[in-house]
Every structure is written in structure tokens, then in C-alpha cells.
Design a protein around this motif. Structure first.
Motif, PDB file in Angstrom:
ATOM      1  N   ILE A  59       0.829  -1.201   0.000  1.00  0.00           N
ATOM      2  CA  ILE A  59       0.000   0.000   0.000  1.00  0.00           C
ATOM      3  C   ILE A  59       0.867   1.257   0.000  1.00  0.00           C
ATOM      4  CG2 ILE A  59      -1.826   1.280   1.164  1.00  0.00           C
ATOM      5  CD1 ILE A  59      -2.771  -1.250   2.460  1.00  0.00           C
ATOM      6  N   ILE A  60       0.563   2.168  -0.933  1.00  0.00           N
ATOM      7  CA  ILE A  60       1.129   3.518  -0.919  1.00  0.00           C
ATOM      8  C   ILE A  60       0.117   4.379  -0.181  1.00  0.00           C
ATOM      9  CG2 ILE A  60       1.946   5.446  -2.322  1.00  0.00           C
ATOM     10  CD1 ILE A  60       2.464   3.425  -4.580  1.00  0.00           C
ATOM     11  N   MET A  61       0.445   4.748   1.042  1.00  0.00           N
ATOM     12  CA  MET A  61      -0.494   5.449   1.927  1.00  0.00           C
ATOM     13  C   MET A  61      -0.423   6.952   1.631  1.00  0.00           C
ATOM     14  SD  MET A  61       0.465   3.339   5.416  1.00  0.00           S
ATOM     15  CE  MET A  61       2.169   3.965   5.365  1.00  0.00           C
ATOM     16  N   ASP A  62      -1.254   7.399   0.719  1.00  0.00           N
ATOM     17  CA  ASP A  62      -1.156   8.768   0.213  1.00  0.00           C
ATOM     18  C   ASP A  62      -2.347   9.611   0.659  1.00  0.00           C
ATOM     19  OD1 ASP A  62      -0.021  10.860  -1.191  1.00  0.00           O
ATOM     20  OD2 ASP A  62      -0.910  10.275  -3.100  1.00  0.00           O
ATOM     21  N   GLY A  63      -2.088  10.893   0.929  1.00  0.00           N
ATOM     22  CA  GLY A  63      -3.172  11.831   1.174  1.00  0.00           C
ATOM     23  C   GLY A  63      -3.250  12.405   2.570  1.00  0.00           C
ATOM     24  N   ASN A  64      -2.286  12.101   3.438  1.00  0.00           N
ATOM     25  CA  ASN A  64      -2.337  12.634   4.796  1.00  0.00           C
ATOM     26  C   ASN A  64      -2.342  14.162   4.821  1.00  0.00           C
ATOM     27  OD1 ASN A  64      -2.314  10.046   5.838  1.00  0.00           O
ATOM     28  ND2 ASN A  64      -0.132  10.046   6.303  1.00  0.00           N
ATOM     29  N   GLY A  65      -1.436  14.762   4.030  1.00  0.00           N
ATOM     30  CA  GLY A  65      -1.330  16.212   4.013  1.00  0.00           C
ATOM     31  C   GLY A  65      -2.582  16.874   3.467  1.00  0.00           C
ATOM     32  N   ARG A  66      -3.129  16.324   2.380  1.00  0.00           N
ATOM     33  CA  ARG A  66      -4.336  16.893   1.783  1.00  0.00           C
ATOM     34  C   ARG A  66      -5.541  16.748   2.707  1.00  0.00           C
ATOM     35  NH1 ARG A  66      -4.073  13.858  -3.780  1.00  0.00           N
ATOM     36  NH2 ARG A  66      -2.397  12.762  -2.680  1.00  0.00           N
ATOM     37  N   TRP A  67      -5.598  15.634   3.421  1.00  0.00           N
ATOM     38  CA  TRP A  67      -6.682  15.435   4.385  1.00  0.00           C
ATOM     39  C   TRP A  67      -6.648  16.526   5.453  1.00  0.00           C
ATOM     40  CZ3 TRP A  67      -7.025  14.698   9.614  1.00  0.00           C
ATOM     41  CH2 TRP A  67      -8.230  14.167  10.113  1.00  0.00           C
ATOM     42  N   ALA A  68      -5.451  16.799   5.973  1.00  0.00           N
ATOM     43  CA  ALA A  68      -5.319  17.824   7.019  1.00  0.00           C
ATOM     44  C   ALA A  68      -5.627  19.217   6.473  1.00  0.00           C
ATOM     45  CB  ALA A  68      -3.913  17.773   7.605  1.00  0.00           C
ATOM     46  N   LYS A  69      -5.107  19.525   5.292  1.00  0.00           N
ATOM     47  CA  LYS A  69      -5.324  20.841   4.709  1.00  0.00           C
ATOM     48  C   LYS A  69      -6.800  21.117   4.482  1.00  0.00           C
ATOM     49  CE  LYS A  69      -4.009  23.736   0.746  1.00  0.00           C
ATOM     50  NZ  LYS A  69      -3.230  23.778  -0.525  1.00  0.00           N
ATOM     51  N   ALA A  70      -7.546  20.112   4.027  1.00  0.00           N
ATOM     52  CA  ALA A  70      -8.971  20.286   3.760  1.00  0.00           C
ATOM     53  C   ALA A  70      -9.753  20.596   5.032  1.00  0.00           C
ATOM     54  CB  ALA A  70      -9.534  19.031   3.102  1.00  0.00           C
ATOM     55  N   ARG A  71      -9.167  20.284   6.177  1.00  0.00           N
ATOM     56  CA  ARG A  71      -9.841  20.509   7.451  1.00  0.00           C
ATOM     57  C   ARG A  71      -9.217  21.642   8.248  1.00  0.00           C
ATOM     58  NH1 ARG A  71     -10.349  15.770   5.496  1.00  0.00           N
ATOM     59  NH2 ARG A  71     -12.179  14.454   5.909  1.00  0.00           N
ATOM     60  N   GLY A  72      -8.282  22.359   7.609  1.00  0.00           N
ATOM     61  CA  GLY A  72      -7.626  23.464   8.287  1.00  0.00           C
ATOM     62  C   GLY A  72      -6.727  23.031   9.419  1.00  0.00           C
ATOM     63  N   LEU A  73      -6.193  21.826   9.313  1.00  0.00           N
ATOM     64  CA  LEU A  73      -5.342  21.262  10.356  1.00  0.00           C
ATOM     65  C   LEU A  73      -3.894  21.200   9.876  1.00  0.00           C
ATOM     66  CD1 LEU A  73      -7.654  18.255  11.351  1.00  0.00           C
ATOM     67  CD2 LEU A  73      -7.375  20.411  12.604  1.00  0.00           C
ATOM     68  N   PRO A  74      -2.934  21.146  10.788  1.00  0.00           N
ATOM     69  CA  PRO A  74      -1.538  20.979  10.368  1.00  0.00           C
ATOM     70  C   PRO A  74      -1.322  19.613   9.725  1.00  0.00           C
ATOM     71  CG  PRO A  74      -1.737  20.776  12.753  1.00  0.00           C
ATOM     72  CD  PRO A  74      -3.069  21.254  12.255  1.00  0.00           C
ATOM     73  N   ARG A  75      -0.360  19.528   8.827  1.00  0.00           N
ATOM     74  CA  ARG A  75      -0.078  18.270   8.140  1.00  0.00           C
ATOM     75  C   ARG A  75       0.230  17.150   9.128  1.00  0.00           C
ATOM     76  NH1 ARG A  75       1.284  18.201   2.780  1.00  0.00           N
ATOM     77  NH2 ARG A  75       2.840  16.569   3.157  1.00  0.00           N
ATOM     78  N   THR A  76       0.837  17.497  10.252  1.00  0.00           N
ATOM     79  CA  THR A  76       1.170  16.480  11.247  1.00  0.00           C
ATOM     80  C   THR A  76      -0.074  15.752  11.764  1.00  0.00           C
ATOM     81  OG1 THR A  76       1.178  18.224  12.928  1.00  0.00           O
ATOM     82  CG2 THR A  76       3.308  17.572  11.993  1.00  0.00           C
ATOM     83  N   GLU A  77      -1.219  16.452  11.822  1.00  0.00           N
ATOM     84  CA  GLU A  77      -2.445  15.795  12.271  1.00  0.00           C
ATOM     85  C   GLU A  77      -2.883  14.743  11.264  1.00  0.00           C
ATOM     86  OE1 GLU A  77      -5.768  14.783  14.586  1.00  0.00           O
ATOM     87  OE2 GLU A  77      -3.812  15.682  14.994  1.00  0.00           O
ATOM     88  N   GLY A  78      -2.663  15.015   9.988  1.00  0.00           N
ATOM     89  CA  GLY A  78      -2.965  14.008   8.971  1.00  0.00           C
ATOM     90  C   GLY A  78      -2.118  12.766   9.158  1.00  0.00           C
TER      91      GLY A  78
END
Length: 256
Positions: free
Chosen positions: A27-46
Motif C-alpha cells: 500500500i502507498i499510503m497517500d493523502g495525509n497532508g491533503r486530508w489535514a489541509k482540507a480541514r484546516g489542520l496541520p499536516r502532522t495531524e494528517g
């Protein structure tokens, strides 16, 4: 979040899957940063939420009968990300070993790490070695963590080893074939992935298992990794079960 059942209990409650279950899923686990950005959260939360998903997918892999699960956790290119993000990702790895490893071990999970270890901080290398050493005899699932991994560098390293063996007289250049290359990869004792899943809707390998993916099936999942769940995983397995893997041969259905 931790596992609550031992390996025998998970096997007893293993669901029925129509068709063939892939032996090895990557599995290429992609999208953590975009998930956080869409919710106004820091990338680390993703990344934190993504780590929780890993625990659920490891459990689901055992339940469904997958033998090997490879996760692209940190690429050799990820070092170019902001220092704060890299530091957080390394911290997640440290916490994984310190808090999850004992539970994985209790549930029969064997941990393998592939990637370049030269240049890593000594404590990181020690943690990776500890994880492999503690779990080396487990058989419920092999969890392969691709850390500081880049497939092109892996192939470069394999070519260098071949050249060194030829120069030292340990290998005749005429004996170099695909098996000789495969034996010098980080994955030399791991079968190639049957199924590669990438989340977030992106459709590329991103320098992941380039050699090993020669005959893999692909499944591209639109959900971002922090939103990934066992139902999405099951959909990928169901899609795989319906495919006719020919490996360059004529389909058995076409032959009849």
C-alpha cells in the motif's frame, strides 16, 4: 488504539472472501497532508490520523488471510519535506516501536524493514533492528515497513553488489539474470506483491517497488489515507479476486 484479540481468535473470526486472497498486498499510503489541509489542520495531524489507520489495516489483513502487508511509510525523497514534518514522522516511527510493537508481537506479526539504513540516526536504526529481532519468528502476518526506501536506489545498490561480486570473482558476468538481481534487492526473501493499492486517487508508483511490481495488480482508491477503512480494503481484495492474472501467458478462459 491497539489490538484486543490474539492471532488464534482472529483466525477463527476470519470473514469469507469470494475468490482468491492476495498473498502479498502493498500500500502507498497517500493523502495525509491533503486530508489535514482540507480541514484546516496541520499536516502532522494528517500523519497522526494515518497512523491509526495502519493499525486497523494490519488487523484486517490478518482477518482476511493476507500473509504479507507492505506499507510505504517514508520514502528516500521525504527528507526534502519541511524539517518539522520530517521530525514528526520520525517521532511517529519511534512511538510505533515503543507502543505498538509489543502488541504486534503478541498477535503474531513479524516486522520487516526495507530501505537504506546507512546515515540514519543510531536510535532509529536500533529501533528498527529491535522490531525485526523481537518478531522474527512470528507467522500470523509479515508487516514490511518501507522506511527511507527508494526503488531506484535499491536497483543501484543491487547493480553495485553485482559489480563487486564479478570483480571479486564470486560471480561470472554471464550468470547475471533476473534472479541474480532479485537476490540483491532489499526484498530478496519477500515474494513480489500480488496487489498494490494507492490511496488519494493518484495513479503512479512514486519510486515504490519498481522491479517487484512487474506483474502486480493495481487498485487506485479515491479516499485519502486517513479516511481509509476496512471496507475500502475489502473492496480492493474483491476487485483482485475477479482478475485473471496471466503473467504474459494466454488466459485460461481464452484458451478454452
Amino acid at each position: 488504539m491497539t489490538f484486543t484479540a490474539d492471532a488464534s481468535d482472529l483466525t477463527a473470526r476470519r470473514p469469507s472472501i469470494d475468490g482468491c486472497v492476495p498473498r502479498h498486498v502493498a500500500i502507498i499510503m497517500d493523502g495525509n497532508g491533503r486530508w489535514a489541509k482540507a480541514r484546516g489542520l496541520p499536516r502532522t495531524e494528517g500523519h497522526r490520523r494515518g497512523a491509526e489507520v495502519i493499525r486497523r489495516i494490519v488487523r484486517r489483513s490478518i482477518e482476511t488471510g493476507v500473509e504479507i502487508l507492505t506499507l510505504f511509510s517514508f520514502s528516500s525523497e521525504n527528507w526534502s519535506r519541511p524539517a518539522t514534518e520530517v521530525s514528526y514522522l520520525l517521532g511517529l516511527l519511534r512511538r510505533f516501536v515503543r507502543t505498538d510493537l509489543a502488541n504486534l508481537h503478541e498477535n503474531g506479526v513479524r516486522v520487516r524493514v526495507i530501505g537504506e539504513r546507512d546515515g540514519l540516526a543510531s536510535d532509529i536504526r536500533a529501533l528498527l533492528e529491535e522490531a525485526e529481532r523481537l518478531t522474527c519468528d512470528n507467522t500470523a502476518l509479515t508487516l514490511v515497513v518501507a522506511f527511507n526506501y527508494g526503488s531506484r536506489q535499491e536497483l543501484v545498490d543491487a547493480a553495485r553488489k553485482l559489480a563487486e561480486d564479478v570483480a571479486a570473482g564470486r560471480l561470472d558476468s554471464r550468470e547475471i539474470d533476473s534472479d541474480a538481481i532479485a537476490e540483491r534487492l532489499y526484498t530478496r526473501d519477500i515474494p513480489d506483491p500480488d496487489l498494490i493499492i494507492r490511496t488519494s486517487g493518484e495513479q503512479r508508483l512514486s519510486n515504490f517497488l519498481l522491479w517487484q511490481a512487474a506483474y502486480s495488480e493495481f487498485y487506485f482508491e479515491p479516499a485519502l489515507w486517513p479516511d481509509y477503512d476496512k471496507d475500502a480494503f475489502d473492496r480492493a481484495l474483491a476487485s483482485y479476486a475477479k482478475r485473471d492474472r496471466r503473467f504474459g501467458r494466454v488466459s485460461s478462459q481464452a484458451a478454452t
